[in-house]
Design an enzyme around this catalytic site. Structure first.
Site, PDB file in Angstrom:
ATOM      1  N   HIS A  11      44.929  36.247  36.481  1.00 21.13           N
ATOM      2  CA  HIS A  11      43.673  35.676  36.961  1.00 21.13           C
ATOM      3  C   HIS A  11      42.522  35.889  35.971  1.00 21.13           C
ATOM      4  O   HIS A  11      42.586  36.750  35.081  1.00 21.13           O
ATOM      5  CB  HIS A  11      43.295  36.288  38.317  1.00 21.13           C
ATOM      6  CG  HIS A  11      43.060  37.779  38.248  1.00 21.13           C
ATOM      7  ND1 HIS A  11      41.882  38.337  37.784  1.00 21.13           N
ATOM      8  CD2 HIS A  11      43.858  38.826  38.586  1.00 21.13           C
ATOM      9  CE1 HIS A  11      41.955  39.652  37.834  1.00 21.13           C
ATOM     10  NE2 HIS A  11      43.156  39.972  38.314  1.00 21.13           N
ATOM     11  N   THR A  14      36.877  39.393  36.884  1.00 21.73           N
ATOM     12  CA  THR A  14      36.036  39.689  38.038  1.00 21.73           C
ATOM     13  C   THR A  14      34.959  40.685  37.604  1.00 21.73           C
ATOM     14  O   THR A  14      35.043  41.290  36.528  1.00 21.73           O
ATOM     15  CB  THR A  14      36.837  40.318  39.188  1.00 21.73           C
ATOM     16  OG1 THR A  14      37.228  41.646  38.809  1.00 21.73           O
ATOM     17  CG2 THR A  14      38.076  39.495  39.521  1.00 21.73           C
ATOM     18  N   GLU A  84      48.519  42.445  43.253  1.00 23.28           N
ATOM     19  CA  GLU A  84      48.398  43.567  42.324  1.00 23.28           C
ATOM     20  C   GLU A  84      48.907  44.848  42.982  1.00 23.28           C
ATOM     21  O   GLU A  84      49.073  44.912  44.211  1.00 23.28           O
ATOM     22  CB  GLU A  84      46.926  43.726  41.902  1.00 23.28           C
ATOM     23  CG  GLU A  84      46.647  44.809  40.873  1.00 23.28           C
ATOM     24  CD  GLU A  84      47.424  44.636  39.577  1.00 23.28           C
ATOM     25  OE1 GLU A  84      48.665  44.778  39.617  1.00 23.28           O
ATOM     26  OE2 GLU A  84      46.799  44.398  38.532  1.00 23.28           O
TER      27      GLU A  84
END
Length: 217
Positions: A11, A14, A84
């Site tokens: 991904h 963040t 995760e």
């Protein structure tokens, strides 16, 4: 039936990635840079002509996968086993903060040793087992010659790849963690699955993105 190629896609960034906080299975969304990374990487991954898309069900992987949906039209199949590693009570801590609680654990983690991520979290073997189970079921459920994308996470992706390829556990750390929005490529070949690309981020290091695959290989 078995897919011919699997693309493991980490991904985008963040805020917790940027500030070095342990996320685990906390549902943290992409930050502004992470959204840009996802859109950029999605255009490149689309050149592989993927036929199916799977994703961890956390926000950061869903948002990353949605970027590929926009350019490919694929439907996302959510798979919680791609999540995760669960870090339990360590979620939201930096390594410096964790060192104040459990200095020995930080030393072991930095040396590459497998450490259960808090009393309520997972260890490497538990993560690898569930991810390999997911990879196996996903690839064996897809038609011959298909190209599968799995949008997931850094540690679970790395451990899953190593275990899926049959590396002994003591050698799992031979694979480094992938960068945000980088991807790995696994191809099914006559002698089994092989890693043919790792931590890829752009067209200059993408191996053969549009070459047809032999569905019988």
């Amino acid at each position: 039936m078995t897919a011919s190629r699997m693309i493991i896609w980490r991904h985008g960034r963040t805020e917790w990635n940027a500030t070095g906080l342990m996320q685990g299975q906390e549902d943290i969304p992409l930050d502004e840079l992470g959204q840009l990374q996802a859109k950029t990487a999605a255009r490149l991954i689309a050149t592989y002509n993927p036929t199916s898309l799977y994703a961890s069900d956390l926000s950061r992987t869903r948002q990353t996968a949605e970027a590929l949906v926009e350019v490919s039209g694929l439907k996302i199949n959510f798979e919680p086993r791609l999540r995760e590693i669960h870090v339990g009570s360590w979620a939201g801590l930096s390594h410096d903060q964790l060192a104040e609680i459990d200095a020995e654990a930080v030393i072991k983690i930095k040396s590459g040793e497998d450490v259960r991520r808090s009393a309520t979290g997972e260890d490497h073997r538990e993560v690898a087992d569930r991810v390999v189970q997911a990879y196996t079921e996903i690839t064996e459920s897809e038609p011959d010659g298909s190209i599968v994308v799995c949008a997931m996470h850094g540690l679970s992706g790395r451990l899953g790849i190593a275990a899926f390829l049959g590396l002994p556990e003591e050698h799992w750390n031979l694979l480094r963690g992938m960068d945000n929005c980088a991807w790995a490529i696994l191809d099914r070949q006559p002698l089994g699955w092989r890693l043919t690309g790792y931590n890829l981020t752009g067209l200059t290091d993408v191996p053969d993105p549009v070459a047809p695959l032999d569905p019988k290989s």
